[in-house]
Design a protein around this motif. Structure first.
Motif, short mmCIF file in Angstrom:
data_model
loop_
_atom_site.label_atom_id
_atom_site.label_comp_id
_atom_site.label_asym_id
_atom_site.label_seq_id
_atom_site.Cartn_x
_atom_site.Cartn_y
_atom_site.Cartn_z
N LEU A 179 0.82 -1.21 0.00
CA LEU A 179 0.00 0.00 0.00
C LEU A 179 0.85 1.26 0.00
O LEU A 179 0.53 2.25 -0.68
CB LEU A 179 -0.94 -0.01 1.21
CG LEU A 179 -1.99 -1.12 1.23
CD1 LEU A 179 -2.83 -1.04 2.50
CD2 LEU A 179 -2.88 -1.05 -0.01
N TRP A 180 1.97 1.25 0.75
CA TRP A 180 2.87 2.40 0.76
C TRP A 180 3.44 2.62 -0.63
O TRP A 180 3.51 3.75 -1.12
CB TRP A 180 3.99 2.17 1.76
CG TRP A 180 4.77 3.40 2.13
CD1 TRP A 180 4.56 4.20 3.22
CD2 TRP A 180 5.86 3.99 1.40
NE1 TRP A 180 5.47 5.24 3.22
CE2 TRP A 180 6.27 5.14 2.12
CE3 TRP A 180 6.51 3.66 0.22
CZ2 TRP A 180 7.32 5.95 1.68
CZ3 TRP A 180 7.55 4.46 -0.22
CH2 TRP A 180 7.95 5.59 0.50
N GLU A 181 3.84 1.54 -1.28
CA GLU A 181 4.41 1.64 -2.62
C GLU A 181 3.40 2.18 -3.62
O GLU A 181 3.74 3.00 -4.49
CB GLU A 181 4.91 0.27 -3.07
CG GLU A 181 5.56 0.27 -4.45
CD GLU A 181 6.07 -1.10 -4.81
OE1 GLU A 181 7.30 -1.25 -4.98
OE2 GLU A 181 5.24 -2.03 -4.95
N GLN A 182 2.15 1.73 -3.53
CA GLN A 182 1.12 2.22 -4.44
C GLN A 182 0.97 3.74 -4.33
O GLN A 182 0.90 4.45 -5.33
CB GLN A 182 -0.21 1.54 -4.14
CG GLN A 182 -0.28 0.07 -4.52
CD GLN A 182 -1.55 -0.59 -4.04
OE1 GLN A 182 -2.37 0.01 -3.33
NE2 GLN A 182 -1.76 -1.85 -4.42
N LEU A 207 11.41 1.24 -5.91
CA LEU A 207 9.99 1.55 -6.10
C LEU A 207 9.46 0.76 -7.29
O LEU A 207 10.04 0.78 -8.37
CB LEU A 207 9.82 3.05 -6.35
CG LEU A 207 8.40 3.55 -6.59
CD1 LEU A 207 7.62 3.51 -5.29
CD2 LEU A 207 8.42 4.98 -7.15
N GLY A 208 8.36 0.06 -7.08
CA GLY A 208 7.75 -0.70 -8.16
C GLY A 208 7.99 -2.19 -8.09
O GLY A 208 7.24 -2.97 -8.69
N CYS A 216 14.85 -5.26 -9.52
CA CYS A 216 15.31 -3.98 -10.07
C CYS A 216 14.15 -3.36 -10.83
O CYS A 216 13.46 -4.06 -11.58
CB CYS A 216 16.49 -4.20 -11.00
SG CYS A 216 17.15 -2.69 -11.77
N ARG A 217 13.91 -2.05 -10.63
CA ARG A 217 12.83 -1.42 -11.39
C ARG A 217 13.32 -0.92 -12.74
O ARG A 217 12.52 -0.48 -13.57
CB ARG A 217 12.21 -0.26 -10.59
CG ARG A 217 13.11 0.91 -10.34
CD ARG A 217 12.33 2.07 -9.72
NE ARG A 217 13.20 3.00 -9.08
CZ ARG A 217 13.89 3.95 -9.73
NH1 ARG A 217 13.77 4.06 -11.03
NH2 ARG A 217 14.67 4.76 -9.06
N SER A 218 14.64 -0.98 -12.98
CA SER A 218 15.29 -0.47 -14.19
C SER A 218 15.55 1.03 -14.02
O SER A 218 14.66 1.79 -13.61
CB SER A 218 14.47 -0.71 -15.46
OG SER A 218 15.17 -0.25 -16.59
N HIS A 219 16.77 1.42 -14.30
CA HIS A 219 17.19 2.80 -14.10
C HIS A 219 17.69 3.40 -15.41
O HIS A 219 18.04 2.68 -16.35
CB HIS A 219 18.30 2.86 -13.04
CG HIS A 219 17.93 2.15 -11.77
ND1 HIS A 219 17.17 2.73 -10.78
CD2 HIS A 219 18.20 0.89 -11.33
CE1 HIS A 219 16.99 1.88 -9.79
NE2 HIS A 219 17.60 0.74 -10.11
N ILE A 237 6.59 -0.40 -14.19
CA ILE A 237 6.21 -0.78 -12.83
C ILE A 237 4.70 -0.79 -12.66
O ILE A 237 4.20 -1.35 -11.68
CB ILE A 237 6.87 0.12 -11.78
CG1 ILE A 237 6.35 1.55 -11.86
CG2 ILE A 237 8.38 0.07 -11.88
CD1 ILE A 237 6.79 2.43 -10.68
N VAL A 238 3.96 -0.21 -13.60
CA VAL A 238 2.50 -0.22 -13.51
C VAL A 238 1.99 -1.66 -13.49
O VAL A 238 1.14 -2.03 -12.68
CB VAL A 238 1.88 0.55 -14.69
CG1 VAL A 238 0.35 0.38 -14.71
CG2 VAL A 238 2.23 2.03 -14.60
N GLU A 239 2.53 -2.49 -14.39
CA GLU A 239 2.12 -3.89 -14.44
C GLU A 239 2.59 -4.65 -13.18
O GLU A 239 1.90 -5.53 -12.70
CB GLU A 239 2.68 -4.56 -15.70
CG GLU A 239 2.05 -4.10 -16.99
CD GLU A 239 2.59 -2.74 -17.48
OE1 GLU A 239 1.98 -2.17 -18.39
OE2 GLU A 239 3.62 -2.27 -16.93
#
Length: 211
Positions: free
Chosen positions: A30-33, A90-91, A110-113, A165-167
């Motif tokens: 929930l925090w991440e969302q 994040l994500g 990794c969320r990709s940077h 990260i949406v998916e």
């Protein structure tokens, strides 16, 4: 496993995440969302998204903020919440912790940077028993993520990847809602063989968008 995660896999700056309590996994999710929505709404381009995402990743569970200037407009509900990303990106932090709560074994994420990223797309690598993996596959497909195997480090791991990260956030929420099904499965108690097939429909190819 040791203090640097799974021995022999050579990931740096990691920590073991196993058996996360459901309440803690829900708090991270929930925090991440909320944090992801705030970062996206305050970003005009990928560079700004990267800056704010890194700042959000620097918030600890006590509400201490490393980059006060970048997060000057952060909602008080996030700064005062006793949850955070616990050092993960994040994500992908929410998915890592929810997978842990459901009996999987997260290994790396990794969320990709924009620069110096070991993954060109958001990913979570984990180990799993066969029953949990079969149960997970429909949720992967429905969320728009992809699922495959990675043996590049000498051990076969399962990898979830996505165009953004949406998916990943959608997948996290969907499997958390179905947590009872995963948690009803017996804990892994024997060496698992490699599944014959775990690849489902992959997301669109190409460099993922971050927001």
């Amino acid at each position: 496993m040791d203090e640097e995660g799974y021995a022999g896999l050579y990931f740096r700056d990691v920590r073991v995440i196993t058996g996360t309590p459901v309440a803690d996994a829900r708090g991270v999710m929930l925090w991440e969302q909320k944090a992801a929505a705030w970062v996206a709404n305050h970003s005009a381009n990928e560079a700004e998204f990267e800056e704010l995402a890194k700042a959000a990743e620097g918030i600890d569970a006590d509400g201490e903020i490393e980059d006060l200037e970048a997060l000057a407009d952060l909602p008080a509900t996030l700064a005062e919440d006793q949850h955070c990303l616990w050092g993960l990106d994040l994500g992908v932090s929410g998915l890592s912790h929810v997978l842990s709560a459901l009996g999987f074994y997260p290994v790396a994420s990794c969320r990709s940077h924009l620069a110096h990223s070991w993954s060109p797309e958001p990913v979570v690598l984990f180990a799993s028993d066969e029953d949990r993996l079969r149960l997970l596959q429909p949720f992967i497909a429905e969320s728009g993520c992809g699922l495959g195997l990675d043996s590049s480090r000498g051990h076969t791991l399962v990898v979830v990847y996505a165009p953004s990260i949406v998916e990943m956030l959608a997948l996290t929420a969907s499997i958390f809602d179905a947590r009872a099904s995963f948690r009803s499965l017996p804990k892994t108690a024997r060496k698992q063989s490699q599944p014959d097939e775990v690849v489902v429909a992959a997301p669109e190819e190409g460099r993922p968008t971050l927001f």
